[in-house]
Design an enzyme around this catalytic site. Structure first.
Site, short mmCIF file in Angstrom:
data_model
loop_
_atom_site.label_atom_id
_atom_site.label_comp_id
_atom_site.label_asym_id
_atom_site.label_seq_id
_atom_site.Cartn_x
_atom_site.Cartn_y
_atom_site.Cartn_z
N SER A 124 24.14 -27.39 -68.08
CA SER A 124 23.61 -26.31 -69.69
C SER A 124 22.46 -27.10 -70.84
O SER A 124 22.86 -28.37 -70.41
CB SER A 124 24.97 -25.87 -70.71
OG SER A 124 24.41 -25.41 -71.97
N ASP A 166 40.29 -19.54 -57.70
CA ASP A 166 40.09 -20.44 -59.31
C ASP A 166 38.78 -21.97 -59.18
O ASP A 166 40.62 -22.69 -58.15
CB ASP A 166 41.31 -20.43 -59.84
CG ASP A 166 41.53 -21.18 -60.71
OD1 ASP A 166 40.67 -22.12 -60.99
OD2 ASP A 166 42.52 -21.00 -61.87
N LYS A 172 29.63 -30.43 -69.51
CA LYS A 172 27.72 -30.12 -69.05
C LYS A 172 27.47 -31.73 -68.40
O LYS A 172 26.66 -31.87 -68.03
CB LYS A 172 27.42 -29.14 -69.75
CG LYS A 172 27.54 -27.54 -69.55
CD LYS A 172 28.25 -27.02 -68.07
CE LYS A 172 28.64 -26.02 -68.48
NZ LYS A 172 28.98 -25.44 -67.44
N TYR A 227 33.29 -28.84 -75.00
CA TYR A 227 31.88 -27.97 -73.71
C TYR A 227 30.61 -29.01 -73.03
O TYR A 227 30.55 -29.44 -72.57
CB TYR A 227 32.00 -26.98 -74.29
CG TYR A 227 31.16 -26.01 -73.72
CD1 TYR A 227 31.03 -25.94 -71.89
CD2 TYR A 227 29.77 -25.50 -73.78
CE1 TYR A 227 30.43 -24.17 -71.79
CE2 TYR A 227 29.10 -25.08 -72.62
CZ TYR A 227 28.85 -24.24 -72.12
OH TYR A 227 28.14 -24.21 -70.97
N1 LIG Z 1 26.01 -18.16 -71.49
C1 LIG Z 1 25.72 -18.79 -71.52
O1 LIG Z 1 24.87 -19.03 -72.89
C2 LIG Z 1 25.03 -20.11 -70.74
C3 LIG Z 1 24.40 -21.28 -71.38
C4 LIG Z 1 24.23 -22.74 -70.32
C5 LIG Z 1 24.53 -22.43 -69.32
N2 LIG Z 1 26.02 -21.45 -68.90
C6 LIG Z 1 26.99 -21.89 -67.60
O2 LIG Z 1 26.68 -20.36 -67.56
C7 LIG Z 1 28.07 -20.80 -66.29
C8 LIG Z 1 28.24 -18.92 -65.81
O3 LIG Z 1 28.49 -18.41 -67.84
P1 LIG Z 1 28.02 -16.86 -67.94
O4 LIG Z 1 27.48 -17.23 -69.05
O5 LIG Z 1 27.02 -16.15 -66.70
O6 LIG Z 1 29.20 -16.38 -68.40
P2 LIG Z 1 30.88 -15.21 -67.77
O7 LIG Z 1 31.69 -15.21 -68.26
O8 LIG Z 1 29.27 -14.00 -67.60
O9 LIG Z 1 30.44 -16.14 -65.97
C9 LIG Z 1 31.21 -16.64 -65.65
C10 LIG Z 1 32.15 -16.18 -64.55
O10 LIG Z 1 32.79 -16.84 -63.98
C11 LIG Z 1 34.46 -16.64 -63.64
N3 LIG Z 1 35.37 -17.94 -63.55
C12 LIG Z 1 36.14 -18.54 -64.78
N4 LIG Z 1 36.84 -18.95 -64.59
C13 LIG Z 1 37.00 -19.18 -63.52
C14 LIG Z 1 37.49 -20.26 -62.32
N5 LIG Z 1 38.38 -20.42 -62.69
N6 LIG Z 1 37.74 -19.83 -60.92
C15 LIG Z 1 36.28 -19.02 -60.74
N7 LIG Z 1 35.65 -18.22 -61.43
C16 LIG Z 1 36.06 -18.31 -62.32
C17 LIG Z 1 34.85 -15.39 -64.65
O11 LIG Z 1 35.99 -14.72 -64.60
C18 LIG Z 1 32.78 -15.45 -64.91
O12 LIG Z 1 33.23 -14.27 -64.15
C19 LIG Z 1 28.76 -21.20 -67.19
O13 LIG Z 1 29.00 -22.72 -65.80
C20 LIG Z 1 28.64 -21.64 -68.00
O14 LIG Z 1 29.19 -22.69 -68.61
C21 LIG Z 1 26.22 -20.49 -70.10
#
Ligand SMILES: NC(=O)c1ccc[n+]([C@@H]2O[C@H](COP(=O)([O-])OP(=O)(O)OC[C@H]3O[C@@H](n4cnc5c(N)ncnc54)[C@H](O)[C@@H]3O)[C@@H](O)[C@H]2O)c1
Length: 243
Positions: free
Chosen positions: A137, A57, A154, A150
Site C-alpha cells: 500500500s 486462511d 505494509k 496497518y
Molecule cells: N482498499 C484500499 O484502500 C487499499 C489500499 C491499499 C492497499 N490495500 C490492500 O489491498 C488488499 C485487498 O484489499 P481490498 O481493499 O480489496 O479489500 P477487500 O476487503 O475487498 O478484500 C480483501 C479480501 O481478503 C479476504 N481475507 C481477509 N482475511 C483473510 C484471510 N485471513 N485469508 C484469506 N483471505 C482473507 C477478505 O475476505 C476479502 O475478500 C489488502 O491487502 C489491503 O490491505 C487496500
C-alpha cells in the site's frame, strides 16, 4: 493473451482488488485459483472467471499449503502467486488499537506472505521460475496518522518483497509489491475513519481514489512477460499521491 497457459493463485480474491485481479488474469488466459475465507462471494468469483475456489486462511500454514497443493494438483504448476489478502484496523489513534487486533493484522498481512513463500517457493524453484506479487500500500511508503499498525504491516510487506526479490532472483522468481492508494473497496471506510473522501482525494494529484481495475492493470503487467526484467519494485498505483 498476456497470461495464456499460466496458473495463478490469488488470495483475498472474493472482493475488491483481488477479485479484479482474478478477473483480469482469467480474461488474459490464466487458470485462476480464487482463495478467500468468504465462502459466499469466493465461489461466485471463481465461477465467473472459470476457475476454482479454495477456502484458505492465509495466516494458517495448513490452509496455505492446501491452496498451493490444490493449484499444483489441479493444473500441474504454479506460475503466479498474488498475496493480496489483507485487513486493517479502523482509522484511529495508535494507542487505541487492541493487542489482538494488532496480532491479527500482522498474522494476515505479514505472516501470510511468509507462509505463502514457505509453500510456494519450492514449487516455483522446481519448475524454474515464477512471479510473486504482494499487495502492500502507499501506507507502507508514506504513512499517515490513524493507521500506524496497518502502515507498519505494509512497510514490512515492502521490505519482504525487496528481500525476497534479491534472494529469489537466481531462481528466476520475480517478486514485486503493489502499492495502491486508498481505493473503492469494502476496506475504504476503515481507512478513512472520520476523514472525508473529498479531503483525501484532494491530496492525490490525479484527483481521485484508486479503483480495483487500476490495481488489476498493474498486477497484470507485473505478472506478464512484459515485466520480465522487473523485480523488487514497490509499484505505486496512486495517481501521484506519494510524490
Ligand atoms: N482498499 C484500499 O484502500 C487499499 C489500499 C491499499 C492497499 N490495500 C490492500 O489491498 C488488499 C485487498 O484489499 P481490498 O481493499 O480489496 O479489500 P477487500 O476487503 O475487498 O478484500 C480483501 C479480501 O481478503 C479476504 N481475507 C481477509 N482475511 C483473510 C484471510 N485471513 N485469508 C484469506 N483471505 C482473507 C477478505 O475476505 C476479502 O475478500 C489488502 O491487502 C489491503 O490491505 C487496500
Amino acid at each position: 493473451m498476456k497470461l495464456e497457459g499460466k496458473v495463478a493463485v490469488v488470495t483475498g480474491a472474493a472482493s475488491g482488488f483481488g477479485e479484479a485481479i482474478a478477473r483480469s488474469y482469467a480474461a488474459e488466459g490464466a487458470k485462476v485459483v480464487v482463495v478467500d475465507i468468504n465462502d459466499q462471494l469466493g465461489p461466485q468469483v471463481a465461477e465467473a472467471v472459470g476457475g476454482t475456489y479454495v477456502h484458505a486462511d492465509v495466516s494458517k500454514s495448513a490452509d496455505v499449503k492446501a491452496m498451493i497443493d490444490h493449484a499444483v494438483k489441479q493444473h500441474g504448476r504454479l506460475d503466479i502467486l498474488v498475496n493480496n489478502a489483507g485487513i486493517t484496523h479502523m482509522n484511529r489513534p495508535m494507542l487505541e488499537v487492541a493487542e489482538d487486533e494488532y496480532d491479527r493484522i500482522f498474522d494476515i498481512n505479514v505472516k501470510g506472505i511468509y507462509l505463502a513463500a514457505i509453500h510456494a517457493v519450492p514449487v516455483m524453484r522446481e519448475q524454474g521460475g515464477g512471479v510473486i506479487l504482494n499487495t502492500a500500500s502507499t501506507a507502507g511508503l508514506r504513512p499517515r496518522p490513524g493507521l500506524t499498525w496497518y502502515n507498519a504491516s505494509k512497510g514490512a510487506v515492502i521490505t519482504m518483497t525487496k528481500s525476497m526479490a534479491v534472494e529469489l532472483g537466481p531462481d528466476k522468481i520475480r517478486v514485486n509489491a503493489l502499492c495502491p492508494v486508498a481505493g473503492d473497496t469494502p476496506l475504504l471506510q476503515a481507512f478513512l475513519g472520520n476523514n472525508s473522501r473529498e479531503a483525501f482525494e484532494a491530496t492525490v494529484p490525479l484527483g481521485r481514489l484508486s479503483t480495483p481495475e487500476d490495481v488489476a492493470k498493474a498486477a497484470l503487467h507485473l505478472a506478464s512477460d512484459e515485466a520480465d526484467f522487473i523485480t523488487g519494485m514497490a509499484y505505486e498505483i496512486d495517481g501521484g499521491r506519494t510524490i
